[in-house]
Design an enzyme around this catalytic site. Structure first.
Site, PDB file in Angstrom:
ATOM      1  N   HIS A 289       0.872  -1.187   0.000  1.00  0.00           N
ATOM      2  CA  HIS A 289       0.000   0.000   0.000  1.00  0.00           C
ATOM      3  C   HIS A 289       0.907   1.234   0.000  1.00  0.00           C
ATOM      4  O   HIS A 289       1.866   1.295   0.761  1.00  0.00           O
ATOM      5  CB  HIS A 289      -0.910  -0.015   1.225  1.00  0.00           C
ATOM      6  CG  HIS A 289      -1.870   1.139   1.260  1.00  0.00           C
ATOM      7  ND1 HIS A 289      -2.850   1.313   0.315  1.00  0.00           N
ATOM      8  CD2 HIS A 289      -2.000   2.189   2.113  1.00  0.00           C
ATOM      9  CE1 HIS A 289      -3.532   2.413   0.583  1.00  0.00           C
ATOM     10  NE2 HIS A 289      -3.036   2.966   1.669  1.00  0.00           N
TER      11      HIS A 289
ATOM     12  N   TYR B  28      -7.072   9.597  -1.034  1.00  0.00           N
ATOM     13  CA  TYR B  28      -7.268  10.274   0.253  1.00  0.00           C
ATOM     14  C   TYR B  28      -6.110  11.237   0.516  1.00  0.00           C
ATOM     15  O   TYR B  28      -5.010  11.053  -0.028  1.00  0.00           O
ATOM     16  CB  TYR B  28      -7.425   9.264   1.405  1.00  0.00           C
ATOM     17  CG  TYR B  28      -6.245   8.344   1.655  1.00  0.00           C
ATOM     18  CD1 TYR B  28      -5.107   8.789   2.336  1.00  0.00           C
ATOM     19  CD2 TYR B  28      -6.263   7.011   1.236  1.00  0.00           C
ATOM     20  CE1 TYR B  28      -4.030   7.932   2.581  1.00  0.00           C
ATOM     21  CE2 TYR B  28      -5.194   6.148   1.483  1.00  0.00           C
ATOM     22  CZ  TYR B  28      -4.083   6.616   2.152  1.00  0.00           C
ATOM     23  OH  TYR B  28      -3.015   5.785   2.392  1.00  0.00           O
TER      24      TYR B  28
ATOM     25  N   ASP C 226     -28.758 -19.168  15.600  1.00  0.00           N
ATOM     26  CA  ASP C 226     -30.045 -19.859  15.686  1.00  0.00           C
ATOM     27  C   ASP C 226     -30.055 -20.927  14.607  1.00  0.00           C
ATOM     28  O   ASP C 226     -29.439 -20.768  13.558  1.00  0.00           O
ATOM     29  CB  ASP C 226     -31.226 -18.894  15.568  1.00  0.00           C
ATOM     30  CG  ASP C 226     -31.462 -18.399  14.163  1.00  0.00           C
ATOM     31  OD1 ASP C 226     -30.487 -18.284  13.399  1.00  0.00           O
ATOM     32  OD2 ASP C 226     -32.619 -18.106  13.814  1.00  0.00           O
TER      33      ASP C 226
HETATM   34  C1  LIG Z   1       1.240   2.495   3.780  1.00  0.00           C
HETATM   35  C2  LIG Z   1       0.198   2.273   4.821  1.00  0.00           C
HETATM   36  C3  LIG Z   1      -0.658   3.304   5.167  1.00  0.00           C
HETATM   37  C4  LIG Z   1      -1.637   3.093   6.152  1.00  0.00           C
HETATM   38  N1  LIG Z   1      -2.468   4.127   6.469  1.00  0.00           N
HETATM   39  C5  LIG Z   1      -3.413   3.945   7.429  1.00  0.00           C
HETATM   40  C6  LIG Z   1      -4.262   5.010   7.823  1.00  0.00           C
HETATM   41  O1  LIG Z   1      -4.172   6.116   7.305  1.00  0.00           O
HETATM   42  N2  LIG Z   1      -5.201   4.788   8.786  1.00  0.00           N
HETATM   43  C7  LIG Z   1      -5.343   3.567   9.376  1.00  0.00           C
HETATM   44  O2  LIG Z   1      -6.222   3.419  10.217  1.00  0.00           O
HETATM   45  N3  LIG Z   1      -4.521   2.542   9.018  1.00  0.00           N
HETATM   46  C8  LIG Z   1      -3.566   2.698   8.086  1.00  0.00           C
HETATM   47  N4  LIG Z   1      -2.739   1.672   7.739  1.00  0.00           N
HETATM   48  C9  LIG Z   1      -2.921   0.389   8.401  1.00  0.00           C
HETATM   49  C10 LIG Z   1      -2.270   0.327   9.775  1.00  0.00           C
HETATM   50  O3  LIG Z   1      -1.003   0.885   9.733  1.00  0.00           O
HETATM   51  C11 LIG Z   1      -2.197  -1.139  10.203  1.00  0.00           C
HETATM   52  O4  LIG Z   1      -3.488  -1.710  10.104  1.00  0.00           O
HETATM   53  C12 LIG Z   1      -1.699  -1.333  11.597  1.00  0.00           C
HETATM   54  O5  LIG Z   1      -0.535  -0.614  11.796  1.00  0.00           O
HETATM   55  C13 LIG Z   1      -1.454  -2.810  11.844  1.00  0.00           C
HETATM   56  O6  LIG Z   1      -1.062  -2.977  13.149  1.00  0.00           O
HETATM   57  P1  LIG Z   1      -0.724  -4.418  13.708  1.00  0.00           P
HETATM   58  O7  LIG Z   1      -0.428  -4.267  15.140  1.00  0.00           O
HETATM   59  O8  LIG Z   1      -1.766  -5.378  13.295  1.00  0.00           O
HETATM   60  O9  LIG Z   1       0.554  -4.895  12.891  1.00  0.00           O
HETATM   61  P2  LIG Z   1       2.072  -4.439  12.929  1.00  0.00           P
HETATM   62  O10 LIG Z   1       2.226  -3.005  13.199  1.00  0.00           O
HETATM   63  O11 LIG Z   1       2.677  -4.941  11.677  1.00  0.00           O
HETATM   64  O12 LIG Z   1       2.651  -5.224  14.163  1.00  0.00           O
HETATM   65  C14 LIG Z   1       2.911  -6.594  14.102  1.00  0.00           C
HETATM   66  C15 LIG Z   1       4.164  -6.832  14.893  1.00  0.00           C
HETATM   67  O13 LIG Z   1       4.331  -8.228  15.095  1.00  0.00           O
HETATM   68  C16 LIG Z   1       5.730  -8.473  15.164  1.00  0.00           C
HETATM   69  N5  LIG Z   1       5.956  -9.894  14.898  1.00  0.00           N
HETATM   70  C17 LIG Z   1       5.723 -10.552  13.745  1.00  0.00           C
HETATM   71  N6  LIG Z   1       6.107 -11.826  13.853  1.00  0.00           N
HETATM   72  C18 LIG Z   1       6.570 -11.991  15.100  1.00  0.00           C
HETATM   73  C19 LIG Z   1       7.119 -13.089  15.789  1.00  0.00           C
HETATM   74  N7  LIG Z   1       7.241 -14.277  15.215  1.00  0.00           N
HETATM   75  N8  LIG Z   1       7.513 -12.906  17.062  1.00  0.00           N
HETATM   76  C20 LIG Z   1       7.385 -11.700  17.670  1.00  0.00           C
HETATM   77  N9  LIG Z   1       6.888 -10.620  17.035  1.00  0.00           N
HETATM   78  C21 LIG Z   1       6.482 -10.768  15.771  1.00  0.00           C
HETATM   79  C22 LIG Z   1       6.279  -7.575  14.078  1.00  0.00           C
HETATM   80  O14 LIG Z   1       7.647  -7.322  14.235  1.00  0.00           O
HETATM   81  C23 LIG Z   1       5.408  -6.337  14.206  1.00  0.00           C
HETATM   82  O15 LIG Z   1       6.011  -5.329  14.974  1.00  0.00           O
HETATM   83  C24 LIG Z   1      -1.757   1.841   6.776  1.00  0.00           C
HETATM   84  C25 LIG Z   1      -0.890   0.807   6.411  1.00  0.00           C
HETATM   85  C26 LIG Z   1       0.072   1.013   5.453  1.00  0.00           C
HETATM   86  C27 LIG Z   1       0.979  -0.108   5.076  1.00  0.00           C
END
Ligand SMILES: Cc1cc2nc3c(=O)[nH]c(=O)nc-3n(C[C@H](O)[C@H](O)[C@H](O)COP(=O)(O)OP(=O)(O)OC[C@H]3O[C@@H](n4cnc5c(N)ncnc54)[C@H](O)[C@@H]3O)c2cc1C
Length: 820
Positions: free
Chosen positions: A230, A257, A543
């Site tokens: 993205h 956006y 249900d």
């Molecule tokens: C370019 C871009 C723009 C975006 N813009 C928006 C926006 O404007 N508004 C909005 O609401 N959302 C936006 N999003 C989405 C939003 O950023 C994400 O939905 C959110 O940050 C996801 O959070 P998370 O905690 O699920 O994942 P992450 O932030 O990816 O966290 C997951 C973590 O798990 C850790 N992990 C993985 N595997 C392991 C393992 N085996 N052991 C230990 N740790 C592990 C990783 O290191 C990572 O830190 C955007 C995303 C992108 C890519």
């Protein structure tokens, strides 16, 4: 916890992932008093998708529950800002533009249902939008919506703030700790294996972002998400500088956006040619082991379309240049909803697949998940986000990929009701599929099944002047009315093979179902019972009908889309109670054809040697018989309010059975019908539909299903105490049938209902009833407004349509057509 500190050997809850999802869940767990929590993060906090997020917080979503979760997020961010936490929260307001008349209709519909949540979304003109966002060109803009409580923030700071608050409540956070495996024994998670040692635990929460599918595979669980690239750009400075603070701006028709960023803008979008990352049709995602705190290289080709669109809407984009392109992976799901909930492995939860709205959702996600873990169920109806909504077909990487890419491509499309997705079709078909095709079936897709909505071949017999106005008339045919009318007049044959079917057997089958169901389902062999399964708060989790096949064997039939969900619910209950049962999904093993209408008995009788009289084969019973050459299990049940049967047939006989019924019936006026006719028929009879009329946030008494609640059942049932309380306290609202004065004004669901100028409820479902010739709608109304005869109005795209609370059911109130 510093990286050199020893990792604890146990914690009650281990959260994997220190992104905004993991941090919020840890914080909310601590808020609920769950302090023995360890967050493990393989790199540093906020080194996954969170650090490169654009940070927009838009609250309005197509799903009402998610909108409420996002509203909670905003409340939380405001609260954090008031405290000592810097998260860069700017409540700038947000504009959504309509660059087409159809989008303006969508906006008006959203404004109307936002009223039911006190979300202050309101319509503004193109000029007003420009006044708020002076950089925009209004060409082609036909209107807009403005929400003053939308905003944006710094995602990393949000993550740090949540983590700091969790820490101060006792949560431990171990960075540079990578989970390498999960310890699962007897279908229960027991611990995590990390590169710094093992940690025993009772609960694991997988908040791995784009790594969540990989982490789930460590426990043999499939989480169908695809890392999608993205992109957004950060522009150079705007000159001359705009002094006025700008709101966020979305132009979904142009796929883009914007938000302000220091002295420039952030601009991103959802291009039509998206790019999955590390997942292919034949392989699951394989995110590189060292992908921490990293981005993907910019893809200018993919940016071309949205960059051109952005310049059309904000012409200065062409002049201010691009300072940076951010291209980051984000976890997308096949249907644009999150993956939340407990998996088939007890104690192993998932919160991932945030589809580029994880920052907006983080607060609500944290709250819902913490409730789920601590109390066993969330306080919101999160069915649309429940991981267990996905069927087995999502085990396939190619299917998951196709559906996810299609979903990304259509991210900003208007979600017209009835609009059909195309990717991966046809996949699941009934034995009579070829017949349906040959007879001009109009297919809709649900849970991968091709289901007949209507047969265009019936349209000549229908009345085209009955087409509802507006959106409700878009996906419509006169055939629906013809199929409806002929079912009431003679008989209708409906293919319901997609119904989800489960067999529950074993020594504890009866006691388990006694506990799970509020109704008494363990009656005589052959008895068929309609029941709800409640959660501990008395909310309706599902249900279904239960047929007792034997002492220790039951057949459960539930809606097409709910099979995986209900199966997971039953299996979880069985696990919790240590029941010795087998719960098998037999959906594909049996077809199901419904034969309903006043002539259905004669038709069946002509094809079977069995006695089909009311005495020999009464309502709500089941029997095995032969129909023509085919062995069948027949259930005397109805979902349309007519005499009739559901005929369950082993799949290999399905085609022969359908042909036998059709050949015998066509001479006596049998019509083949689709789901849209069934919907209209059931609305007239007031049969409730799970997911809209009844949900985990409603209870059977207020839904008019109190006849199922057997409070005195020996041994009780899940939710009984809550039901007793409800009965004692009395009801505050009731599900009511409404009839609108204008029969061509047909609701779609979620519209507000007003009595005396005040919004008092929201439509759950509705449609046109062809026999009663009325536009019908259902809504929960406060008891003081629920008396039949009460005048009210319903907001349809900004027009208040008058109507009245009707006495239920609208058709055959004495049930004379069923009990014959
Ligand atoms: C370019 C871009 C723009 C975006 N813009 C928006 C926006 O404007 N508004 C909005 O609401 N959302 C936006 N999003 C989405 C939003 O950023 C994400 O939905 C959110 O940050 C996801 O959070 P998370 O905690 O699920 O994942 P992450 O932030 O990816 O966290 C997951 C973590 O798990 C850790 N992990 C993985 N595997 C392991 C393992 N085996 N052991 C230990 N740790 C592990 C990783 O290191 C990572 O830190 C955007 C995303 C992108 C890519």
């Amino acid at each position: 916890m510093a990286a050199d500190q020893e990792l604890p050997s146990s914690a009650r809850v281990v959260v994997i992932g220190g992104g905004v999802g993991g941090a919020s869940i840890a914080y909310h767990l601590a808020e609920l008093g769950e302090r023995d929590v360890l967050v493990v993060e393989r790199a540093e906090l906020t080194s996954g998708s969170t650090f490169h997020s654009a940070g927009l917080v838009g609250q309005l979503r197509a799903d009402p529950a998610l909108t409420r979760m996002n509203m909670y997020s905003v409340e939380l961010y405001r609260r954090l800002k008031k405290g000592e936490h810097q998260l860069g929260w700017i409540e700038s307001g947000g504009i959504k533009l309509a660059s087409t008349p159809e989008r303006l209709e969508e906006i008006r519909r959203q404004i109307s249902w936002a009223r039911t949540y006190d979300l202050p979304l309101h319509e503004i003109s193109a000029a007003e939008a420009q006044d708020l966002f002076p950089l925009m060109d209004t060409e082609g803009v036909v209107g807009a919506a403005y929400l003053e409580s939308d905003g944006y923030l710094d995602p990393s700071q949000l993550c740090y703030a949540l983590a700091a608050m969790a820490r101060s409540s006792g949560v431990r956070i171990a960075e540079r700790t990578r989970v390498l495996g999960l310890d699962v024994r007897d279908s229960r998670v027991r611990g995590v294996r990390t590169d710094r040692g093992d940690v025993e635990c009772e609960v694991v929460v997988n908040c791995g972002g784009v790594f969540a599918a990989e982490i789930a595979r460590m426990a043999g669980v499939r989480v169908p998400l695809v890392p999608m690239s993205h992109q957004y750009v950060v522009t150079g400075p705007i000159t001359p500088r705009i002094e006025k603070p700008l709101p966020t701006l979305r132009d979904p028709d142009l796929l883009v956006y914007f938000r302000p960023e220091v002295d420039g803008l952030v601009m991103g979008g959802y291009e039509r040619n998206p790019e999955p990352w590390t997942a292919t049709a034949r392989t699951y995602d394989a995110v590189p082991a060292d992908f921490n705190g990293r981005l993907l290289p910019p893809n200018w080709d993919r940016l071309e379309e949205i960059a051109a669109n952005a310049e059309r809407r904000v012409p200065i984009m062409g002049a201010i240049g691009v300072r940076t392109v951010i291209n980051g992976p984000e976890a997308f799901t096949p249907d644009n909803e999150f993956c939340l909930g407990e998996t088939d492995v007890a104690g192993f939860f998932v919160a991932a697949g945030f589809c580029a709205h994880g920052i907006a959702g983080a607060g609500g996600i944290g709250r819902v998940m913490a409730e789920w873990i601590v109390a066993g169920e969330p306080s919101f109806d999160v069915w649309h986000m429940d991981l267990n909504r996905f069927g087995a077909q999502y085990g396939s990487p190619s299917y998951t990929l196709k559906r996810t890419v299609e979903n990304y491509q259509s991210y900003y499309d208007i979600p017209y009701p009835g609009v059909q997705r195309q990717a991966g079709r046809p996949l699941r078909v009934s034995a009579a599929y070829a017949w349906h095709q040959a007879n001009q079936a109009h297919f809709g897709e649900k849970a991968g099944w091709e289901r007949v909505d209507w047969y265009e071949s019936n349209s000549a017999a229908g009345d085209p002047t009955l087409r509802p106005r507006g959106w409700a008339g878009r996906y419509w045919s006169p055939a629906i009315g013809a199929e409806h009318a002929q079912t009431r007049a003679a008989a209708g044959l409906f293919d319901e093979s997609s119904f989800a079917k489960m067999e529950v057997s074993g020594p504890d089958a009866a006691s388990l179902l006694d506990w799970v169901c509020d109704n008494n389902v363990t009656r005589d062999i052959g008895a068929v019972t309609y029941t709800q399964a409640l959660n501990s708060r008395g909310g309706i989790e599902s249900d279904f009908t239960v047929t007792r096949l034997g002492d220790d064997a039951f057949l459960i039939v539930t809606g097409t889309a709910f099979g995986s969900h209900d199966l997971a619910w039953l299996r979880r209950q069985a696990r919790r109670r240590g029941a010795r049962v087998r719960i098998g999904d037999v959906t594909g093993k049996f077809g199901c054809f419904a034969l309903w209408g006043p002539r259905s008995r004669d038709l069946l009788a002509a094809l079977t040697p069995a006695n089909t009289s009311n005495e020999a084969f009464p309502f709500m019973t089941s029997t095995e018989l032969t129909v023509a050459d085919v062995p069948v299990r027949a259930l005397r049940v109805t979902f349309v309010g007519e005499l009739g049967y559901e005929l369950y047939v082993s799949s290999e006989y399905g085609s022969a059975l359908w042909s036998a019924l059709w050949d015998a019936g066509r001479k006596t006026g049998l019509v083949a019908g689709g789901y849209r006719a069934i919907e209209s028929l059931r609305l007239e009879k007031g049969y409730r539909v799970w997911g809209s009329d009844i949900t985990p946030e409603t209870n059977p008494y207020e839904a008019g299903l109190g006849f199922c609640v057997k409070l005195d059942k020996p041994g009780g049932f899940e939710g009984r105490d809550a039901m007793r309380d409800v009965k004692q306290r009395g009801l505050s609202r009731r599900l009511r049938a409404l009839v609108l004065d204008d029969p061509r004004a047909v609701v779609l669901g979620s519209e507000p209902v007003r009595v005396g100028g005040q919004v008092v409820g929201r439509i759950t479902s509705g449609g046109y009833g062809y026999t009663v010739a009325a536009s019908i709608a259902y809504a929960y109304l406060p008891v003081e407004h629920a008396t039949p005869g009460t005048r009210l109005s319903v907001d349809l795209f900004g027009d208040w349509i008058d109507g009245v609370v009707a006495r239920e059911p609208l058709f055959d109130p004495a049930g004379e057509r069923i009990h014959v």
